[in-house]
Design a protein around this motif. Structure first.
Motif, PDB file in Angstrom:
ATOM      1  N   UNK A   1       0.828  -1.205   0.000  1.00  0.00           N
ATOM      2  CA  UNK A   1       0.000   0.000   0.000  1.00  0.00           C
ATOM      3  C   UNK A   1       0.862   1.254   0.000  1.00  0.00           C
ATOM      4  N   UNK A   2       0.523   2.205  -0.878  1.00  0.00           N
ATOM      5  CA  UNK A   2       1.273   3.460  -0.897  1.00  0.00           C
ATOM      6  C   UNK A   2       0.387   4.699  -0.910  1.00  0.00           C
ATOM      7  N   UNK A   3      -0.921   4.532  -1.081  1.00  0.00           N
ATOM      8  CA  UNK A   3      -1.823   5.673  -1.144  1.00  0.00           C
ATOM      9  C   UNK A   3      -2.821   5.621   0.010  1.00  0.00           C
ATOM     10  N   UNK A   4      -3.058   6.785   0.601  1.00  0.00           N
ATOM     11  CA  UNK A   4      -4.100   6.917   1.627  1.00  0.00           C
ATOM     12  C   UNK A   4      -5.008   8.075   1.258  1.00  0.00           C
ATOM     13  N   UNK A   5      -6.303   7.858   1.385  1.00  0.00           N
ATOM     14  CA  UNK A   5      -7.310   8.898   1.125  1.00  0.00           C
ATOM     15  C   UNK A   5      -8.125   9.119   2.397  1.00  0.00           C
ATOM     16  N   UNK A   6      -8.186  10.387   2.852  1.00  0.00           N
ATOM     17  CA  UNK A   6      -8.994  10.719   4.021  1.00  0.00           C
ATOM     18  C   UNK A   6     -10.484  10.552   3.705  1.00  0.00           C
ATOM     19  N   UNK A   7     -11.242   9.798   4.496  1.00  0.00           N
ATOM     20  CA  UNK A   7     -12.698   9.859   4.362  1.00  0.00           C
ATOM     21  C   UNK A   7     -13.204  11.285   4.601  1.00  0.00           C
ATOM     22  N   UNK A   8     -14.181  11.655   3.819  1.00  0.00           N
ATOM     23  CA  UNK A   8     -14.785  12.996   3.874  1.00  0.00           C
ATOM     24  C   UNK A   8     -13.772  14.104   3.547  1.00  0.00           C
ATOM     25  N   UNK A   9     -12.562  13.730   3.136  1.00  0.00           N
ATOM     26  CA  UNK A   9     -11.462  14.665   2.877  1.00  0.00           C
ATOM     27  C   UNK A   9     -11.110  15.492   4.102  1.00  0.00           C
ATOM     28  N   UNK A  10     -11.456  15.008   5.289  1.00  0.00           N
ATOM     29  CA  UNK A  10     -11.149  15.732   6.531  1.00  0.00           C
ATOM     30  C   UNK A  10      -9.768  15.300   7.011  1.00  0.00           C
ATOM     31  N   UNK A  11      -8.856  16.269   7.008  1.00  0.00           N
ATOM     32  CA  UNK A  11      -7.438  15.956   7.181  1.00  0.00           C
ATOM     33  C   UNK A  11      -6.845  16.503   8.470  1.00  0.00           C
ATOM     34  N   UNK A  12      -7.682  17.053   9.365  1.00  0.00           N
ATOM     35  CA  UNK A  12      -7.189  17.616  10.609  1.00  0.00           C
ATOM     36  C   UNK A  12      -7.539  19.077  10.729  1.00  0.00           C
ATOM     37  N   UNK A  13      -7.789  19.504  11.976  1.00  0.00           N
ATOM     38  CA  UNK A  13      -8.251  20.874  12.213  1.00  0.00           C
ATOM     39  C   UNK A  13      -7.174  21.772  12.817  1.00  0.00           C
ATOM     40  N   UNK A  14      -5.930  21.316  12.765  1.00  0.00           N
ATOM     41  CA  UNK A  14      -4.818  22.153  13.197  1.00  0.00           C
ATOM     42  C   UNK A  14      -3.569  21.697  12.475  1.00  0.00           C
ATOM     43  N   UNK A  15      -2.588  22.583  12.303  1.00  0.00           N
ATOM     44  CA  UNK A  15      -1.333  22.151  11.688  1.00  0.00           C
ATOM     45  C   UNK A  15      -0.678  21.002  12.434  1.00  0.00           C
ATOM     46  N   UNK A  16      -0.778  21.000  13.764  1.00  0.00           N
ATOM     47  CA  UNK A  16      -0.180  19.924  14.534  1.00  0.00           C
ATOM     48  C   UNK A  16      -0.831  18.582  14.283  1.00  0.00           C
ATOM     49  N   UNK A  17      -2.165  18.573  14.227  1.00  0.00           N
ATOM     50  CA  UNK A  17      -2.874  17.321  13.966  1.00  0.00           C
ATOM     51  C   UNK A  17      -2.548  16.796  12.578  1.00  0.00           C
ATOM     52  N   UNK A  18      -2.513  17.686  11.590  1.00  0.00           N
ATOM     53  CA  UNK A  18      -2.178  17.262  10.227  1.00  0.00           C
ATOM     54  C   UNK A  18      -0.748  16.741  10.151  1.00  0.00           C
ATOM     55  N   UNK A  19       0.171  17.412  10.828  1.00  0.00           N
ATOM     56  CA  UNK A  19       1.569  16.975  10.801  1.00  0.00           C
ATOM     57  C   UNK A  19       1.729  15.613  11.464  1.00  0.00           C
ATOM     58  N   UNK A  20       1.020  15.384  12.573  1.00  0.00           N
ATOM     59  CA  UNK A  20       1.115  14.096  13.258  1.00  0.00           C
ATOM     60  C   UNK A  20       0.565  12.978  12.389  1.00  0.00           C
ATOM     61  N   UNK A  21      -0.548  13.245  11.727  1.00  0.00           N
ATOM     62  CA  UNK A  21      -1.124  12.226  10.843  1.00  0.00           C
ATOM     63  C   UNK A  21      -0.206  11.965   9.658  1.00  0.00           C
ATOM     64  N   UNK A  22       0.333  13.012   9.070  1.00  0.00           N
ATOM     65  CA  UNK A  22       1.235  12.837   7.933  1.00  0.00           C
ATOM     66  C   UNK A  22       2.463  12.027   8.325  1.00  0.00           C
ATOM     67  N   UNK A  23       3.007  12.278   9.508  1.00  0.00           N
ATOM     68  CA  UNK A  23       4.172  11.521   9.972  1.00  0.00           C
ATOM     69  C   UNK A  23       3.814  10.057  10.185  1.00  0.00           C
TER      70      UNK A  23
END
Length: 306
Positions: free
Chosen positions: A122-144
């Motif tokens: 697996x190399x691709x991930x798609x967020x359900x509802x395209x909801x990717x986080x409500x803060x830069x920190x949350x998005x960065x943690x998920x991306x990591x």
């Protein structure tokens, strides 16, 4: 006088909610037939697609159904890619990061060994509802987290209300008792849906030109449903008539604009990546003007209020 260079239009196509949207609500023989129709449409179109899997749709009563896994094999045998869409199509903003990342790992229990049979992972991930986080920190943690498990986020630039059209089509297909009325309504939906979707591609191309100064290689969002099983090859033919080349997701994401990532928007919704970038630049509301709208008669058929 020198002629202006032709616009380089490229688009990657992605289909969410594999093996099938609302798979649990459809009788097995009907689901098999509709899946077969979609695969035939993909073959007729002859373009690369990435499908995103919710593994709970492979199951019944907690047991993985071999015939549902066979549907994923059909995608891979057709030369397409598969990605992770979480196990249960969770909303990150509702459940929080810990539950969400657990669901991502749960969503690869079938997918990872299946892809290993084909020599890939697996190399691709798609967020359900395209909801990717409500803060830069949350998005960065998920991306990591995703990067540590070998995933790259699959953005969406051509967002749309295709799900409303799909809901209307499903309600008519499965709920209209009169055969003549059913076919007339289905035909009206098919005839309206294709121009709506192509107009949405045009809209996001204009937004790309406005925001970036050129036609971004777009990423188009569709779903595995009966409507696309009836229209996919026509959608592809439509964008090709507009001068688009359908490319792989990896090819589209080579454009440097995607290095901006998913940052820029901290609200509750899941907008297009173009809208995320517009938010980062504090573009005015006028930037969003002119988006094609779903007609009221379609919403009525879908049972969705205006």
């Amino acid at each position: 006088m020198a002629q202006a260079a032709a616009t380089d239009r490229r688009i990657a196509i992605t289909i969410d909610d594999l093996p099938w949207h609302r798979a649990g609500a459809i009788p097995d023989p009907v689901l098999a037939a509709r899946h077969g129709q979609l695969m035939a449409q993909l073959t007729a179109a002859g373009v690369p697609v990435v499908g995103f899997v919710n593994e709970d749709k492979l199951e019944r009563d907690g047991h993985v159904l071999p015939e549902r896994v066979a549907m994923l094999h059909a995608w891979l045998d057709g030369g397409h890619e598969l990605g992770n869409h979480t196990y249960a199509h969770l909303d990150l903003h509702a459940v929080g990061l810990a539950a969400y990342t657990d669901d991502i790992l749960r969503g690869e229990r079938v997918l990872r060994p299946l892809l290993a049979e084909y020599g890939t992972a697996p190399r691709w991930f798609r967020h359900p509802y395209l909801r990717a986080g409500q803060s830069p920190g949350e998005r960065a943690a998920l991306s990591a987290f995703l990067a540590s498990h070998g995933y790259r986020i699959a953005p969406v630039t051509v967002d749309n209300d295709e799900w409303i059209w799909g809901a209307a089509y499903a309600r008519v297909l499965d709920g209209q008792p009169d055969p003549a009325q059913r076919e007339a309504q289905l035909e009206r939906l098919r005839r309206g849906y294709i121009p709506y979707m192509l107009n949405m591609v045009d809209h996001y191309e204009r937004q790309s030109q406005d925001l970036l100064g050129y036609a971004l290689p777009q990423v188009w969002l569709l779903h595995a449903n009966a409507l696309n099983a009836a229209t996919f090859s026509s959608l592809v033919a439509g964008v090709q008539r507009r001068g688009y080349r359908v490319v792989t997701l990896a090819q589209a994401l080579q454009d440097p604009a995607y290095a901006r990532g998913e940052d820029g928007y901290d609200g509750p919704r899941g907008p297009s990546w173009l809208h995320r970038w517009a938010a980062a630049e504090n573009r005015p509301a006028a930037f969003h003007a002119g988006e094609p709208q779903v007609p009221g008669w379609v919403r009525e058929l879908a049972g969705i209020a205006q």
